[in-house]
Design an enzyme around this catalytic site. Structure first.
Site, PDB file in Angstrom:
ATOM      1  N   ASN A 237      61.843 -30.672 -24.487  1.00 55.21           N
ATOM      2  CA  ASN A 237      60.696 -29.919 -23.970  1.00 55.21           C
ATOM      3  C   ASN A 237      60.662 -29.790 -22.456  1.00 55.21           C
ATOM      4  OD1 ASN A 237      59.583 -29.308 -26.436  1.00 55.21           O
ATOM      5  ND2 ASN A 237      58.266 -31.111 -26.488  1.00 55.21           N
ATOM      6  N   LYS A 238      61.592 -30.436 -21.765  1.00 56.15           N
ATOM      7  CA  LYS A 238      61.537 -30.415 -20.302  1.00 56.15           C
ATOM      8  C   LYS A 238      61.980 -29.042 -19.765  1.00 56.15           C
ATOM      9  CE  LYS A 238      59.808 -34.348 -20.422  1.00 56.15           C
ATOM     10  NZ  LYS A 238      60.306 -35.635 -20.732  1.00 56.15           N
TER      11      LYS A 238
END
Ligand SMILES: *Cc1c(COP(=O)(O)O)cnc(C)c1O
Length: 378
Positions: free
Chosen positions: A182-183
């Site tokens: 998700n970064k």
């Protein structure tokens, strides 16, 4: 019926997928030339500082603590509002976690409270840049210098963020990034650590792979206890493709954040009682767009109502000091009141590279409806 809008989603382009396929066919799928190239490019971005990659943005921080020689009896100050990994690494090396409350506006650790928490046993600070928003970096490093503390920056969310024009990671002490799915840029799972010199980089390499040091064709020696934390070339191939788009990704997220503010308008906070994040577009990479809900709606109720509008809401984070693992160490409710209040009501709205402005508008409309119409009568 509208399609479901998740709160986050990685975008892997076709060139990156082709590069992963090429790596898989190459016969070299563990750490190799792609990892070396990724580290080289990251180091150039961080102004030539040494960089080593790992299989998470958690072990990076644990290894930085080990390189700094921090362990039993040492106190390390950090924030209660982060992913639990940030504090877990302190316990992992046998040190003592000390929390300092957050600032209610930035939701980052409050540097006044950090100073107040320093004791003769304090050895390091682990600041977190929540949503990618840096601290006052000049003040952070002034405090560290004054008290002779190491800094392990948990910049897991801050790839692409800057301070006075310089990328986070291009200055300072240890700086740890995560490339979890998700970064802002991902390797599926992974991380990197920016270090101060080649001696630290060599130690990082040892801690990354069983403490092994090689020389010549058959020379092998082990003098520290390391683990198994290396990044694969498959992951690095993803990382190289993602990293080539870092500027576009950051610019797009800033544009989306700006559109959230513009769409919600200046009366949104007064009308709903919700609290927006600081409108800062110079330094922050907008990893998350987080609002603090008004007391009259619970977070589960908000999440459920947004889900009914086909919108996914994230949650970052529950206060770490209230987890059982930390309560048994003596932490309890009431110790960090800002973190507890914010931690109870904070939510993350959809924010990812493949989103567009109409997704922002849809989210805002649903949110205003949920916050003003459906819970107006309480
Ligand atoms: C993602 C994250 C981590 C952990 O990174 P992993 O790569 O999942 O180990 C640590 N701290 C913060 C603030 C994060 O967002």
């Amino acid at each position: 019926m509208t399609t479901f809008l998740p709160f986050s989603k990685p975008t892997i382009d076709e060139a990156t997928i082709a590069s992963v396929a090429e790596t898989l066919r190459s016969g070299w799928i563990t750490s190799g030339p792609k990892v070396a190239e990724f580290e080289k490019q990251l180091s150039a971005y961080f102004g030539g500082r040494p960089v080593r990659t790992f299989n998470s943005g958690t072990c990076t921080m644990e290894i930085a603590l080990r390189i700094a020689g921090i362990g039993a009896g040492d106190e390390v100050i950090t924030t209660p509002i982060s992913w639990v990994a940030t504090a877990n690494v302190i316990l992992e090396v046998g040190a003592i976690p000390v929390f300092a409350d957050i600032d209610p506006i930035t939701r980052n650790i409050d540097l006044d409270k950090v100073e107040a928490a320093i004791t003769p046993k304090t050895r390091a600070i682990i600041p977190v840049y929540l949503a990618g928003k840096p601290l006052d970096m000049d003040r952070l490093y002034a405090i560290a210098a004054k008290h002779k503390l190491r800094v392990i920056e948990d910049a897991a969310q801050a790839m692409g963020s800057t301070w006075q024009g310089k990328p986070i990671g291009s200055f300072g002490d240890f700086v740890s990034f995560s490339f979890q799915a998700n970064k802002n840029i991902t390797t599926s799972e992974g991380g990197c650590l920016v270090l101060n010199n080649e001696a630290e980089a060599l130690l990082a390499e040892k801690y990354r792979l069983q403490g092994v040091m090689r020389s010549g064709w058959d020379g092998i020696e082990v003098d520290v206890l390391g683990g198994k934390y290396n990044m694969t070339d498959i992951a690095a191939a993803i990382g190289l493709g993602q990293f080539s788009k870092l500027n576009e990704i950051t610019a797009h997220r800033r544009k989306l954040a700006q559109h959230y503010f513009a769409t919600l308008g200046k009366d949104f906070e007064a009308q709903t009682g919700a609290q927006l994040p600081p409108a800062e577009f110079q330094n922050t990479n907008w990893h998350l767009f987080q609002i603090v809900l008004p007391e009259r709606i619970t977070r589960p109720e908000f999440m459920e109502k947004m889900k009914a509008h086909n919108i996914g809401i994230g949650f970052h984070y529950a206060p770490i000091h209230l987890f059982k693992l930390y309560r048994v160490l003596g932490f309890k409710e009431g110790m960090f009141s800002v973190a507890e209040r914010v931690g109870k009501q904070i939510v993350s709205l959809p924010m990812f590279y493949a989103m567009n402005e109409s997704d922002v508008e849809r989210t805002c409309a649903a949110m205003v409806e949920v916050l003003t119409v459906s819970v107006a009568l309480r």
